[in-house]
Design a protein around this motif. Structure first.
Motif, short mmCIF file in Angstrom:
data_model
loop_
_atom_site.label_atom_id
_atom_site.label_comp_id
_atom_site.label_asym_id
_atom_site.label_seq_id
_atom_site.Cartn_x
_atom_site.Cartn_y
_atom_site.Cartn_z
N THR A 40 119.55 129.69 23.81
CA THR A 40 120.50 130.80 23.72
C THR A 40 121.30 130.71 22.42
N ARG A 43 119.15 131.77 19.51
CA ARG A 43 118.98 133.23 19.44
C ARG A 43 120.25 133.90 18.94
N HIS A 68 128.68 137.94 25.03
CA HIS A 68 127.29 138.07 24.59
C HIS A 68 126.87 139.51 24.84
#
Length: 149
Positions: A40, A43, A68
């Protein structure tokens, strides 16, 4: 409380991001493996900022919240839509505008991207957050289903 500053996540924010995301996961009484943290964060700080992003909220230079969000296609629209996936404010700053500032930052990023539709999910028991959401968004009648595994 001092003013809230919103900024994009940076590669140097790993420890603070992990602290905040852990708090978010713990609030929902869940956890993820280390590989998910690693993937995560990679990314979020990678080379595709049009699709998967994170803002941090800071007070006096200290990260106190995160959001996010990601852009994706939608069959009912020509333009993409924006999914606000995770929103978290440290308990020490709740009720002081951090959540609202993070949501408004996502709204602004979506507008700048030509993606005016922003949506998110929350648990029905998250009453504190829902009081904020009811002021700045419209609740829908949709019910979420997950695939049985």
């Amino acid at each position: 409380m001092s003013a809230v500053t919103i900024r994009l996540l940076a590669a140097t924010d790993r420890a603070e991001w992990a602290r905040l995301w852990t708090g978010y996961l713990e609030y929902y009484q869940t956890s993820v493996p280390q590989a998910v943290y690693d993937g995560t964060f990679a990314r979020l700080t990678g080379d595709d900022p049009q699709n998967f992003n994170c803002f941090l909220a800071e007070v006096d230079g200290r990260p106190v919240g995160l959001v996010h969000y990601l852009f994706h296609r939608h069959c009912w629209k020509i333009e993409n839509v924006c999914y606000l996936q995770d929103l978290y404010a440290d308990p020490s700053v709740r009720g002081q505008g951090v959540g609202r500032a993070l949501i408004e930052a996502v709204y602004a990023a979506a507008d700048a991207n030509g993606t005016p539709a922003v949506y998110w999910l929350t648990q029905d028991f998250n009453e504190t957050a829902r009081r904020l959401y009811d002021r700045i968004a419209q609740v829908t009648p949709f019910i979420r289903y997950n695939r049985k595994l």
